[in-house]
Design a protein around this motif. Structure first.
Motif, PDB file in Angstrom:
ATOM      1  N   GLU A   1     -37.199  -8.998  31.226  1.00  0.00           N
ATOM      2  CA  GLU A   1     -38.231  -7.817  31.126  1.00  0.00           C
ATOM      3  C   GLU A   1     -37.830  -6.768  32.294  1.00  0.00           C
ATOM      4  O   GLU A   1     -38.981  -6.553  32.676  1.00  0.00           O
ATOM      5  CB  GLU A   1     -39.586  -8.546  30.958  1.00  0.00           C
TER       6      GLU A   1
ATOM      7  N   SER B   1     -35.510 -10.149  26.827  1.00  0.00           N
ATOM      8  CA  SER B   1     -36.670  -9.437  26.137  1.00  0.00           C
ATOM      9  C   SER B   1     -37.758 -10.417  25.791  1.00  0.00           C
ATOM     10  O   SER B   1     -37.481 -11.373  25.234  1.00  0.00           O
ATOM     11  CB  SER B   1     -36.315  -8.640  25.186  1.00  0.00           C
TER      12      SER B   1
ATOM     13  N   PRO C   1     -38.445  -3.761  23.268  1.00  0.00           N
ATOM     14  CA  PRO C   1     -36.971  -4.399  23.170  1.00  0.00           C
ATOM     15  C   PRO C   1     -35.907  -3.513  22.780  1.00  0.00           C
ATOM     16  O   PRO C   1     -34.888  -3.785  23.310  1.00  0.00           O
ATOM     17  CB  PRO C   1     -37.026  -5.336  22.083  1.00  0.00           C
TER      18      PRO C   1
ATOM     19  N   LEU D   1     -34.778  -2.366  26.430  1.00  0.00           N
ATOM     20  CA  LEU D   1     -34.173  -3.433  27.014  1.00  0.00           C
ATOM     21  C   LEU D   1     -32.653  -3.542  26.575  1.00  0.00           C
ATOM     22  O   LEU D   1     -31.450  -3.888  27.119  1.00  0.00           O
ATOM     23  CB  LEU D   1     -34.642  -4.732  26.953  1.00  0.00           C
TER      24      LEU D   1
ATOM     25  N   THR E   1     -33.374 -12.314  22.900  1.00  0.00           N
ATOM     26  CA  THR E   1     -35.133 -12.038  22.859  1.00  0.00           C
ATOM     27  C   THR E   1     -35.736 -13.613  22.600  1.00  0.00           C
ATOM     28  O   THR E   1     -35.317 -14.329  21.967  1.00  0.00           O
ATOM     29  CB  THR E   1     -35.207 -11.204  21.304  1.00  0.00           C
TER      30      THR E   1
END
Length: 251
Positions: A122, A197, A206, A209, A223
């Motif tokens: 993140e 993410s 997302p 990122l 993810t």
């Protein structure tokens, strides 16, 4: 905890497990209003794999000292350089969350040879242009994340108690300025990188990122639908990804 004292800069607290000079260490860097304790499950898993682990309290957090002047993003980066220098670490794998991920990335941009592999959980990117600024991406939690954060606070209130609250506005202000040069320097990173993410439940979109991941020379994008604090809310899955990416040994 070991406290590294300095004359002109805040003291820095670090927890060292294992011998950093034997095997490639893993440096863990927490997010804003947290401290080294957030990494205990991951640190334990890495130690079981035989990896030395260094968990850092950033300035203004945990047992580290507070800045006398303003907090600046590059100061956090320079603090990591200082920790590596004092501990005699020439190269390390680095795992960071949120502000800590941004700090770790700045380290890898500034001194590429010091970072072998990089895990960015993140990571908040700098705004590229006015379009990014108008989207209003700031380091503020959604309601669901605030609730989960309050539950974590009940279990361990010390990180928030020790946090220098004036830091928040000063750091967010740096993310409110277009920084195209930050993006142009991402190709300097030589570390193999994994960008994680928290999915659509996070306040960090997302797609932004993913764009960071695509701008890095050697990067993969993962993810895990957990919101902003993946390592806390999807612990086992997060640890599995990190262990597989870093590996237990170094050639």
């Amino acid at each position: 905890m070991r406290v590294l004292k300095r004359r002109a800069e805040p003291a820095l607290a670090v927890r060292v497990a294992g011998e950093p000079n034997r095997g490639l260490p893993v440096v863990l860097v927490h997010g804003m209003a947290s401290d080294h304790s957030t990494w205990r499950p991951l640190a334990s898993a890495l130690r079981r794999q035989g990896r030395p682990v260094v968990s850092v309290d950033l300035r203004g957090h945990g047992r580290s000292g507070r800045a006398q002047g303003a907090y600046r993003l590059d100061d956090f980066r320079d603090d990591l350089v200082y920790v590596l220098d004092v501990l005699g670490i020439h190269s390390a794998d680095v795992v960071g969350h949120s502000l800590g991920a941004h700090t770790a990335l700045r380290l890898a941009m500034h001194e590429p040879s010091r970072v072998r592999r990089l895990v960015l959980e993140e990571v908040p990117p700098m705004p590229r242009d006015e379009a990014d600024l108008s989207e209003g991406i700031t380091m503020k939690a959604t309601l669901g994340e605030q609730v989960r954060g309050l539950l974590a606070l009940v279990g361990n209130p010390f990180p928030v108690i020790r946090f220098d609250g004036r830091m928040g506005d000063e750091i967010v202000a740096e993310f409110d300025v277009c920084a195209p040069q930050w993006w142009s320097e991402l190709p300097r990173v030589s570390a193999s990188t994994m960008v994680i993410s928290g999915g659509e439940r996070s306040f960090l979109p997302p797609r932004h990122l993913r764009t960071v991941s695509e701008a890095l020379p050697d990067s993969r994008f993962v993810t895990i639908d957990a919101g902003h604090s993946v390592h806390r809310d999807r612990r086992a899955e997060f640890i599995r990804h990190v262990e597989e990416f870093l590996g237990p040994t170094v050639p």
